[in-house]
Write an enzyme that holds these catalytic residues in place. Structure first.
Site, mmCIF file in Angstrom:
data_model
loop_
_atom_site.group_PDB
_atom_site.id
_atom_site.type_symbol
_atom_site.label_atom_id
_atom_site.label_comp_id
_atom_site.label_asym_id
_atom_site.label_seq_id
_atom_site.Cartn_x
_atom_site.Cartn_y
_atom_site.Cartn_z
ATOM 1 C CB CYS A 2 55.292 36.753 96.748
ATOM 2 S SG CYS A 2 55.170 34.954 96.634
ATOM 3 N NE ARG A 46 56.441 30.177 98.872
ATOM 4 C CZ ARG A 46 56.467 28.881 99.093
ATOM 5 N NH1 ARG A 46 56.965 28.411 100.219
ATOM 6 N NH2 ARG A 46 55.991 28.040 98.190
ATOM 7 C CG LEU A 47 49.668 33.955 99.537
ATOM 8 C CD1 LEU A 47 49.205 33.850 100.984
ATOM 9 C CD2 LEU A 47 48.674 34.785 98.729
ATOM 10 C CB ALA A 48 53.172 29.095 100.790
ATOM 11 C CG ASP A 95 54.566 29.020 89.907
ATOM 12 O OD1 ASP A 95 54.561 28.795 91.134
ATOM 13 O OD2 ASP A 95 54.194 30.101 89.423
ATOM 14 C CB VAL A 256 30.428 41.107 100.480
ATOM 15 C CG1 VAL A 256 31.386 40.084 101.060
ATOM 16 C CG2 VAL A 256 31.088 41.884 99.337
#
Length: 509
Positions: A2, A46-48, A95, A256
């Site tokens: 996040c 937030r990155l869930a 967590d 890449v």
């Protein structure tokens, strides 16, 4: 994973919203703000990853007397939750919720119980507490905002860009360090001193290393969303991908480079061998030029080595973001097991071991900064199994002559013990492939040599260096990156003063 921001000493909600907007890319799945009093406020994007439905932040304790925002992952969360459930009621499966309860019980000692990568800030009605993980995998910065009338506000955030417009001096919270507004700064972790176990055979060292690596990878598969792996075709990323594939039925891997680059061909071979679902992207010079300003802006550095390696990392993270939210990477192996060319110049084994220890301790604002920024700007979380603290401690017990091994014919093999430990996982030509930097194997260095010439033609390098004599601008290329980075910020000076240099760090001491 996040983005976090906040302030202490006064509250300016407009400023807080502006700070949060600068790091919104770190958390595309939601935002939250806690305005707890006139003294402090926290913000979160937030990155869930864990408990996507119920893990929103800021996170409160049961009676809402304490609040926290956190960035990262706590890998021993299940054990902590079991222990804490005797005294606390959890409202989610996140967590990060374990941290707020642990801090409530143990204050500054809480950080020593956490196994993971993290930066977090907690507060109650009387105090502020912030901390960063032992290695500095997750970032945290702070500075003093002075709005006038003698007022001072301590501001903190995940990236420098969140502070640069409002703070004259930005400082990094050091790895393994916490700050308590009541007691000041404290250090809770240092890289262990080398303590080689000379009585163990190479095979015994290899066995212990392999077991530790497997445990480190297993921890980092903890997720409620899909996990993948960067796969350059080099030794480090190939080992991580191979170990992950043993536990993930459908592992997505990503590579890449430019057409015909060594990494592309090697990654294809590894992906076939381990049976991963492989994805690759071939970028062009025109794409590099088009995205270079954005890469520099997100990277927050003009160091030429870091920029060169950030280019393929940027495109690889962009590719991975279409398929997964968590990515495993191979960072840290070179520093633990003597993977860089310059280590071969160090003849004294004790000095080599000390240099490896110093190299690991300096990762936080160079290679780990690249991994964090290039993944987060595409909304994915990068995890680094080689930098597990148990694995780091074990690496200090391996004699340096097994890391950089001199063969009977005089040739030196870097990361020899790592190759021995994992030689059954991969084809021999991958295990014993010569070391190449990410930017070299992907073809980026060769591409840049011609690509930057038109931009450099309009830059008076001697004059530019003279105008920035306080900075160690090593080359025309680095002058160009400095110029482009400065143009990306209304107030570039606070950003520029946080830039670390791999070469300067490497030669220090």
């Amino acid at each position: 994973m996040c983005g976090i921001a906040g302030m202490w000493g006064d509250v300016d909600e407009t400023l807080l919203q502006a700070m949060l907007s600068k790091i919104a890319h770190r958390g595309p799945d939601g935002q939250g703000i806690a305005l707890e009093s006139s003294q402090g406020a926290l913000a979160h994007c937030r990155l869930a990853i864990m408990d996507p439905a119920g893990g929103d932040q800021p996170i409160y304790n049961e009676d809402r007397s304490r609040v926290l925002v956190a960035n990262g992952e706590i890998y021993n969360f299940p054990a902590l939750r079991t222990a804490l459930s005797n005294r606390h009621r959890f409202r989610s499966r996140s967590d990060s919720e374990a941290i707020v309860h642990l801090w409530e019980d143990e204050r500054s000692d809480a950080v020593r119980a956490l196994d993971g990568m993290f930066a977090f800030v907690a507060m109650d009605d009387r105090s502020l507490f912030l901390a960063r993980d032992p290695i500095g995998i997750k970032p945290l910065y702070w500075g003093i905002h002075q709005p006038g009338a003698g007022r001072e506000i301590l501001c903190f955030a995940s990236e420098v860009k969140s502070l640069a417009n409002w703070v004259d001096e930005v400082a990094e919270v050091p790895p393994g360090t916490y700050y308590d507004s009541e007691t000041g700064w404290g250090e809770y972790y240092q890289i262990p001193e080398p303590s080689p176990l000379e009585d163990l055979s190479p095979e015994e060292h290899a066995g212990r290393l392999r077991a530790a690596l497997e445990r480190a990878v297993t921890k980092r598969l903890m997720s409620d969303v899909p996990v993948g792996a960067f796969l350059s075709g080099g030794l480090d990323s190939s080992i991580i991908a191979a170990l992950a594939r043993q536990q993930v039925e459908e592992l997505h891997t990503f590579s890449v480079g430019i057409e015909g680059s060594p990494d592309i061909e090697a990654a294809r071979r590894v992906a076939r061998h381990i049976g991963s679902i492989h994805h690759e992207y071939l970028y062009t010079g025109e794409e590099v030029l088009a995205h270079l300003p954005a890469i520099l802006y997100h990277l927050e550095s003009f160091d030429q080595d870091l920029v060169r390696s950030a280019i393929p990392c940027y495109f690889c993270a962009r590719l991975a973001s279409d398929y997964v939210k968590v990515i495993l990477t191979g960072e840290g192996a070179d520093e633990l097991f003597a993977g860089y060319r310059y280590y071969k110049e160090i003849q004294d084994p004790d000095l080599l071991q000390e240099e490896l220890r110093r190299s690991v301790s300096s990762l936080h604002n160079i290679n780990l900064q690249r991994v964090d920024r290039m993944t987060m700007c595409h909304g994915i979380e990068g995890r680094v199994p080689f930098l597990d603290t148990d694995l780091i401690a074990l690496a200090q017990t391996i004699p340096p002559q097994l890391k950089l091994k001199t063969l009977a014919d005089g040739r030196q093999v870097e990361k020899w013990i790592l190759r021995l430990a994992c030689q059954d996982l991969l084809p021999d030509d991958i295990v014993w492939r010569d070391k190449e930097q990410f930017d070299e194997g992907s073809g980026t260095v060769d591409l840049l040599a011609d690509l930057l010439q038109p931009l450099l033609a309009g830059l008076d390098v001697p004059a530019y260096r003279a105008a920035h004599a306080d900075l160690p601008l090593r080359s025309a290329e680095e002058c160009l990156y400095h110029k482009l980075l400065a143009e990306a910020f209304p107030r570039p000076e606070p950003v520029m003063r946080t830039v670390a240099h791999w070469t300067a760090d490497r030669l220090a001491g």
